[in-house]
Design an enzyme around this catalytic site. Structure first.
Site, PDB file in Angstrom:
ATOM      1  N   THR A  26      85.937   0.998 -65.538  1.00 44.73           N
ATOM      2  CA  THR A  26      85.377   0.203 -64.453  1.00 44.73           C
ATOM      3  C   THR A  26      84.008   0.755 -64.075  1.00 44.73           C
ATOM      4  O   THR A  26      83.870   1.947 -63.789  1.00 44.73           O
ATOM      5  CB  THR A  26      86.314   0.224 -63.231  1.00 44.73           C
ATOM      6  OG1 THR A  26      87.534  -0.427 -63.582  1.00 44.73           O
ATOM      7  CG2 THR A  26      85.687  -0.481 -62.038  1.00 44.73           C
ATOM      8  N   HIS A 175      97.182  -4.465 -68.430  1.00 44.31           N
ATOM      9  CA  HIS A 175      97.033  -3.249 -67.619  1.00 44.31           C
ATOM     10  C   HIS A 175      98.296  -3.072 -66.782  1.00 44.31           C
ATOM     11  O   HIS A 175      98.511  -3.753 -65.783  1.00 44.31           O
ATOM     12  CB  HIS A 175      95.804  -3.393 -66.730  1.00 44.31           C
ATOM     13  CG  HIS A 175      95.318  -2.117 -66.118  1.00 44.31           C
ATOM     14  ND1 HIS A 175      96.049  -0.952 -66.120  1.00 44.31           N
ATOM     15  CD2 HIS A 175      94.160  -1.822 -65.460  1.00 44.31           C
ATOM     16  CE1 HIS A 175      95.362   0.001 -65.505  1.00 44.31           C
ATOM     17  NE2 HIS A 175      94.215  -0.513 -65.100  1.00 44.31           N
ATOM     18  N   ASN A 178      98.144   3.014 -63.691  1.00 41.49           N
ATOM     19  CA  ASN A 178      97.210   3.488 -62.666  1.00 41.49           C
ATOM     20  C   ASN A 178      97.403   2.889 -61.284  1.00 41.49           C
ATOM     21  O   ASN A 178      96.465   2.775 -60.498  1.00 41.49           O
ATOM     22  CB  ASN A 178      95.763   3.280 -63.119  1.00 41.49           C
ATOM     23  CG  ASN A 178      95.438   4.073 -64.365  1.00 41.49           C
ATOM     24  OD1 ASN A 178      96.216   4.918 -64.796  1.00 41.49           O
ATOM     25  ND2 ASN A 178      94.293   3.802 -64.968  1.00 41.49           N
ATOM     26  N   TYR A 180      98.344  -0.204 -60.294  1.00 40.62           N
ATOM     27  CA  TYR A 180      98.045  -1.603 -60.034  1.00 40.62           C
ATOM     28  C   TYR A 180      99.333  -2.440 -60.125  1.00 40.62           C
ATOM     29  O   TYR A 180     100.418  -1.881 -60.236  1.00 40.62           O
ATOM     30  CB  TYR A 180      96.925  -2.064 -60.953  1.00 40.62           C
ATOM     31  CG  TYR A 180      95.663  -1.248 -60.716  1.00 40.62           C
ATOM     32  CD1 TYR A 180      95.038  -1.269 -59.468  1.00 40.62           C
ATOM     33  CD2 TYR A 180      95.139  -0.403 -61.698  1.00 40.62           C
ATOM     34  CE1 TYR A 180      93.913  -0.487 -59.209  1.00 40.62           C
ATOM     35  CE2 TYR A 180      94.018   0.378 -61.441  1.00 40.62           C
ATOM     36  CZ  TYR A 180      93.411   0.336 -60.197  1.00 40.62           C
ATOM     37  OH  TYR A 180      92.318   1.121 -59.930  1.00 40.62           O
ATOM     38  N   ASN A 235      96.185   6.167 -56.809  1.00 40.79           N
ATOM     39  CA  ASN A 235      96.562   5.036 -55.972  1.00 40.79           C
ATOM     40  C   ASN A 235      97.925   5.236 -55.314  1.00 40.79           C
ATOM     41  O   ASN A 235      98.668   4.282 -55.079  1.00 40.79           O
ATOM     42  CB  ASN A 235      96.524   3.717 -56.756  1.00 40.79           C
ATOM     43  CG  ASN A 235      95.114   3.214 -56.964  1.00 40.79           C
ATOM     44  OD1 ASN A 235      94.251   3.386 -56.111  1.00 40.79           O
ATOM     45  ND2 ASN A 235      94.861   2.591 -58.116  1.00 40.79           N
TER      46      ASN A 235
END
Length: 357
Positions: A26, A175, A178, A180, A235
């Protein structure tokens, strides 16, 4: 002859010239409307000698957005912007997959359509701050998804995958890492549902299975990879039994005929590696891609020993567009500038020097 980083490998229909992968990174440089810019074309073209490029994470819908300036794959303008990127990569002899992204609770009303709450498996507020267009703001308590909404998100993944192929990508990476949305469903620290999407491992993995069925049907399983991060606490993520959880996940993926499984081996926050990734690797019978703080020596050892089939590199690819050649020659590496990682212009993005320049 034993394999090394520079030997070819097949994933799905593609024969890749080497096993060095550019990890998804990102960089927050999309134009208004979350559209790739001309600088994206240059950036990805510069790195086309990688065996495979995995694009920066691309939101599948406006609801899936969690950071400013992340180029999406849900509008015609975004598709057109990515077409210029993929054409440049292919003209340079490269291959590129697109990472499909829904951030779930790692968003903020400032980034959501109509100022809505972010969504998640359960209404659990993560610790920490969201990155918004007006600066850092504390995460909010998300809204738990209803079952019919989950099915709509599954359909969005399939549409995004078709959009990726229209944009010229060779495939997609789902994805599921991480912290999400899909990862939030997989791990019991963020999923406290009592319906068919919570509780048991079978139920917590239901969203991932449904997404993969839909995406594989849309574009073919040979064009689909998956990324997981079994112990990453980024996160505010945790799981009570990560080894068991992710051996199970790796095993269930065998039924899809995927291009590869991409595994973040360790905790990006704590810098530790506490799980037995050999057992996770053994649970998955296809191409295994390793990631997390690998250097040339560790990567070569992983390939030679069979611990991995491919290795992806993140920060090293930010600063070294010609990483393959630098590895091949054993040359010195450029030093990355963390101050230019996120947002900005071409500085720290397309101006890192190549060997001999």
């Amino acid at each position: 002859m034993s394999a090394d980083l520079f030997s070819p490998v097949n994933i799905g229909r593609l024969q890749l010239p080497n096993r060095i992968v550019m990890a998804p990174l990102t960089r927050n440089r999309a134009a208004a409307g979350d559209i790739p810019q001309p600088m994206h074309v240059t950036y990805y073209r510069q790195r086309a000698t990688a065996g495979l490029i995995i694009s920066e994470a691309s939101p599948i819908s406006p609801q899936g957005v969690g950071y400013p300036g992340t180029p999406g794959i849900y509008s015609e303008a975004q598709i057109a912007g990515w077409q210029a990127v993929t054409q440049a990569v292919h003209e340079a002899g490269g291959h590129i997959f697109q990472q499909l992204w829904h951030v779930g609770r790692i968003s903020h009303p400032d980034l959501q359509p109509g100022g809505a709450l972010p969504v998640a498996p359960s209404a659990i507020r993560p610790a920490g701050d969201a990155v918004t267009t007006t600066g850092m703001q504390p995460f909010v308590t998300p809204r738990a998804l209803e079952p019919d909404e989950i099915q709509a998100i599954v359909a969005q993944y399939a549409t995004a995958a078709r959009n990726s192929l229209q944009a010229g990508f060779d495939g997609v990476e789902v994805h599921a890492a991480n912290g999400y949305l899909i990862d939030q469903f997989l791990r019991d620290g963020s999923n406290q549902r009592t319906d068919d999407y919570g509780g048991s491992l079978e139920n917590r993995s239901r969203l991932l299975r449904e997404v993969l069925h839909a995406v594989c049907e849309a574009v073919g399983p040979e064009r689909v990879g998956v990324r997981i991060s079994p112990e990453n606490s980024f996160n505010d993520m945790r799981d009570s039994q990560p080894q068991e959880t992710f051996e199970y996940i790796a095993g269930l993926l065998n039924g899809f005929g995927l291009a590869y499984l991409h595994v973040v081996e360790g905790d990006m926050v704590a810098g530790e590696k506490g799980l037995d990734y050999g057992r996770i690797r053994a649970s998955f019978k296809g191409i295994y891609m390793a990631n997390c703080r690998y250097d040339l020596a560790r990567a070569q050892q992983a390939i030679a020993s069979g611990a991995a089939d491919m290795v992806s590199f993140g920060t090293l690819y930010i600063a070294n567009p010609d990483l393959v050649e630098r590895f091949r020659q054993g040359a010195a590496l450029n030093t990355p500038d963390p101050g230019t990682f996120y947002g900005g212009d071409e500085h720290g993005y397309t101006d890192y020097p190549f060997l001999g320049k």
